[in-house]
Design a protein around this motif. Structure first.
Motif, mmCIF file in Angstrom:
data_model
loop_
_atom_site.group_PDB
_atom_site.id
_atom_site.type_symbol
_atom_site.label_atom_id
_atom_site.label_comp_id
_atom_site.label_asym_id
_atom_site.label_seq_id
_atom_site.Cartn_x
_atom_site.Cartn_y
_atom_site.Cartn_z
ATOM 1 N N HIS A 140 47.762 8.680 28.143
ATOM 2 C CA HIS A 140 47.665 8.516 29.589
ATOM 3 C C HIS A 140 48.298 7.181 29.975
ATOM 4 O O HIS A 140 47.856 6.118 29.518
ATOM 5 C CB HIS A 140 46.207 8.592 30.028
ATOM 6 N N THR B 15 42.411 1.617 31.775
ATOM 7 C CA THR B 15 41.546 1.988 30.660
ATOM 8 C C THR B 15 42.226 2.828 29.600
ATOM 9 O O THR B 15 41.684 2.996 28.517
ATOM 10 C CB THR B 15 40.338 2.777 31.180
ATOM 11 N N ARG C 192 42.489 5.914 29.933
ATOM 12 C CA ARG C 192 41.895 7.235 30.133
ATOM 13 C C ARG C 192 42.667 7.968 31.228
ATOM 14 O O ARG C 192 43.469 7.382 31.957
ATOM 15 C CB ARG C 192 40.423 7.104 30.543
ATOM 16 N N ILE C 193 42.366 9.261 31.345
ATOM 17 C CA ILE C 193 43.091 10.056 32.329
ATOM 18 C C ILE C 193 42.759 9.625 33.754
ATOM 19 O O ILE C 193 43.601 9.679 34.641
ATOM 20 C CB ILE C 193 42.810 11.565 32.119
ATOM 21 N N GLN C 194 41.496 9.142 33.953
ATOM 22 C CA GLN C 194 41.132 8.665 35.280
ATOM 23 C C GLN C 194 41.939 7.397 35.605
ATOM 24 O O GLN C 194 41.920 6.420 34.871
ATOM 25 C CB GLN C 194 39.631 8.351 35.347
ATOM 26 N N SER D 54 50.546 11.637 32.319
ATOM 27 C CA SER D 54 50.149 11.803 30.922
ATOM 28 C C SER D 54 51.285 12.418 30.123
ATOM 29 O O SER D 54 52.048 13.244 30.629
ATOM 30 C CB SER D 54 48.904 12.696 30.811
ATOM 31 N N HIS E 62 32.731 8.639 26.346
ATOM 32 C CA HIS E 62 33.765 7.892 25.635
ATOM 33 C C HIS E 62 33.199 6.538 25.204
ATOM 34 O O HIS E 62 32.521 5.863 25.984
ATOM 35 C CB HIS E 62 34.979 7.657 26.536
ATOM 36 N N HIS F 16 33.741 2.647 24.192
ATOM 37 C CA HIS F 16 34.680 1.546 24.448
ATOM 38 C C HIS F 16 34.386 0.409 23.464
ATOM 39 O O HIS F 16 33.359 -0.266 23.567
ATOM 40 C CB HIS F 16 34.533 1.051 25.890
ATOM 41 N N THR G 294 29.389 3.159 26.455
ATOM 42 C CA THR G 294 29.987 4.475 26.635
ATOM 43 C C THR G 294 30.118 4.751 28.129
ATOM 44 O O THR G 294 29.347 4.227 28.939
ATOM 45 C CB THR G 294 29.140 5.588 25.998
ATOM 46 N N THR G 295 31.093 5.589 28.474
ATOM 47 C CA THR G 295 31.240 6.032 29.866
ATOM 48 C C THR G 295 31.344 7.556 29.882
ATOM 49 O O THR G 295 31.721 8.177 28.885
ATOM 50 C CB THR G 295 32.481 5.421 30.531
ATOM 51 N N GLY H 6 32.373 11.361 30.303
ATOM 52 C CA GLY H 6 33.608 12.119 30.171
ATOM 53 C C GLY H 6 33.558 13.366 31.021
ATOM 54 O O GLY H 6 33.992 13.396 32.152
#
Length: 503
Positions: free
Chosen positions: A143, A148, A150-152, A157, A278, A280, A286-287, A289
């Motif tokens: 991504h 981050t 991440r995709i967000q 991508s 996820h 980190h 964690t966050t 998903g």
């Protein structure tokens, strides 16, 4: 989220339950269902074909080496090996799976009902294995943009399908109960033992940094069970699944953090969401998903393009005969051979130096000498530079060569430290470094005698004590001579000269 409760506060109110799913990429030369190569690091999308891209009309064929590796893993984990099993389609849309389904095994795994005993600071903890099944890996998404990775928040991508179709074995534990305060340590020890086993079997390089072994950490909390409760009476809480944790340290930290996070939600009267999360590494948290799907949401059905796998009992027993000496059995044998205490062995393994010590001994060093260098001088330098001791850049052969120089009287332990400086700086072999830096011990009586005379003259009170029979005082004069000669004097010969001159 408000401040998390302490780990002790969590344990006072809740019992943790864990489940670990470890994905192992096999080191076969070709993918699980096609002939594409599997080399790591190739240019993106250069190791693909119609089959692993899921193009219409392409037909898969099972990789026999992948099946063999799965059986050997199952046997090493004390599993039963299925007489008949088959593949299934696990249906979901995600861009890293070009077929829109993953070829896996569902209710008929190739290996099931096993266990692995792991050591946690001298205590043995049995982890029960529910299943080990065959499947294929997915592609790799990168991504781009955002903070981050991440995709967000990403701008776009990129997908590399080289990894799509690489053989995977997923090893799933049964719920791990009763670990209590040691749950994080048990999780780490289990993944470490499993990784050791996989490497010993030779079926994968098990490089966590390259993703060839990855752990998913499932965790839930339940209110503390009343005294006397049995495992069958324990009601499990709602679980979260932390995906793709890629280091042993992170497995331990992820379990600890999730226990505290779950407790914080429950203490506030909330409900834990069943979701993937996820990890980190930089922040240790964690966050969220995505909401976790149950098995029925994947609409599993038997793979119509692949025949069932039915390993004969003769083949299974033949493969059982190929199993190597298990790592922990090998360690116990070598511990006895080396004469290490349990504490010395645990420290050696804990420092990541076991194989290095073994290789140094094979190069001719005495066991205690090999252990001494790796666990003191070299471990200290590894800690200072923030790398594992195996990545320091000093080889077992070099350590053995340094020890030979010490045993031969060419250098002493103090000078050996300067030799290691030279090795890390790339100055050549230990012998070349000793010569270039002028580190060889001085044993010439003329030079030593002059240095001893000077030390006696500068320390008359100590000299008088020695003359009066207080031989222990000679250490101070020996130290003065060693300082004068920059540590390169033969300490034994210096002592002899001091006593000859003053006795």
């Amino acid at each position: 989220m408000s401040a998390l409760p302490s780990f002790d506060e969590v344990l006072a109110s809740y019992d943790p339950a864990m489940g670990l799913e470890v994905h192992v990429e096999l080191n076969t030369n070709s993918k699980m269902f096609c002939g594409c190569p599997t080399a790591f690091g190739a240019e993106p999308n250069t190791q693909v074909c119609p089959t692993c891209l899921g193009l219409p009309g392409a037909m898969p064929v099972v990789n026999a080496k992948g099946v063999e590796a799965a059986i050997r893993i199952g046997l090493a984990l004390n599993c039963e090996i299925a007489e008949w099993c088959r593949f299934a389609r696990k249906n979901y849309f995600y861009p890293d799976m070009p077929k829109n389904f993953q070829t896996s095994q569902y209710d008929e795994p190739i290996a099931f009902e096993g266990y692995l005993d792991v050591d946690v600071d001298g205590d043995t903890f049995r982890v029960e294995i529910e299943r080990a099944h065959m499947e294929e890996d997915t592609g790799k998404a990168t991504h781009v943009g955002g903070a981050t990775g991440r995709i967000q928040g990403a701008d776009y991508s990129l997908i590399d399908y080289n990894r799509a179709g690489i053989p995977l074995i997923e090893i799933v534990t049964k719920p791990i109960l009763g670990a209590g305060e040691r749950a994080p340590e048990v999780a780490k020890a289990y993944v470490a033992a499993l990784r050791e086993l996989i490497v010993a079997l030779g079926v994968s390089d098990a490089r966590m940094d390259q993703g060839s072994i990855r752990a998913d950490v499932n965790l839930s909390l339940a209110p503390k069970a009343p005294a006397g409760s049995t495992a069958g009476e324990v009601v499990l809480g709602t679980r979260s699944e932390t995906k793709n944790v890629n280091s042993l340290r992170s497995v331990e930290r992820a379990v600890r953090y999730e226990m505290q996070r779950h407790a914080s939600v429950l203490d506030a009267g909330g409900k834990v969401l069943q979701e993937t999360r996820h990890w980190h590494e930089d922040t240790g948290v964690t966050t969220s998903g995505r909401e976790k799907s149950d098995a029925e949401d994947y609409r599993y059905f038997p793979e119509p393009d692949l025949v069932p796998v039915a390993p004969s009992r003769e083949w299974v027993e033949e493969l059982r005969g190929t199993l190597p000496e298990l790592p922990w059995v090998r360690r116990a044998r070598l511990q006895a051979e080396w004469g290490f205490s349990d504490l010395e062995m645990r420290d050696t393994v804990g420092a990541g130096a076991f194989d290095l010590v073994e290789q140094t001994i094979a190069e001719g060093s005495a066991p205690q000498a090999a252990r001494k260098w790796w666990l003191t001088e070299l471990a200290r330098r590894a800690n200072e530079t923030g790398v594992d001791v195996a990545e320091l850049g000093v080889s077992p052969a070099q350590v053995a060569a340094v020890q030979r120089l010490v045993e031969g009287g060419t250098i002493n332990d103090k000078l050996a430290r300067q030799v290691f400086d030279g090795l890390l700086a790339g100055e050549g072999t230990p012998e070349e470094i000793v010569a270039a830096r002028g580190l060889e011990i001085v044993s010439d009586d003329g030079a030593l005698s002059a240095a001893v005379d000077k030390a006696i003259a500068e320390n008359p009170d100590i000299a008088d004590k020695i003359r009066d029979g207080k031989v222990a005082a000679a250490g101070a004069l020996i130290g003065a001579v060693m300082k004068e000669m920059r540590g390169q004097a033969d300490a034994g010969r210096v002592r002899e000269l001091v006593l000859e001159k003053l006795a």
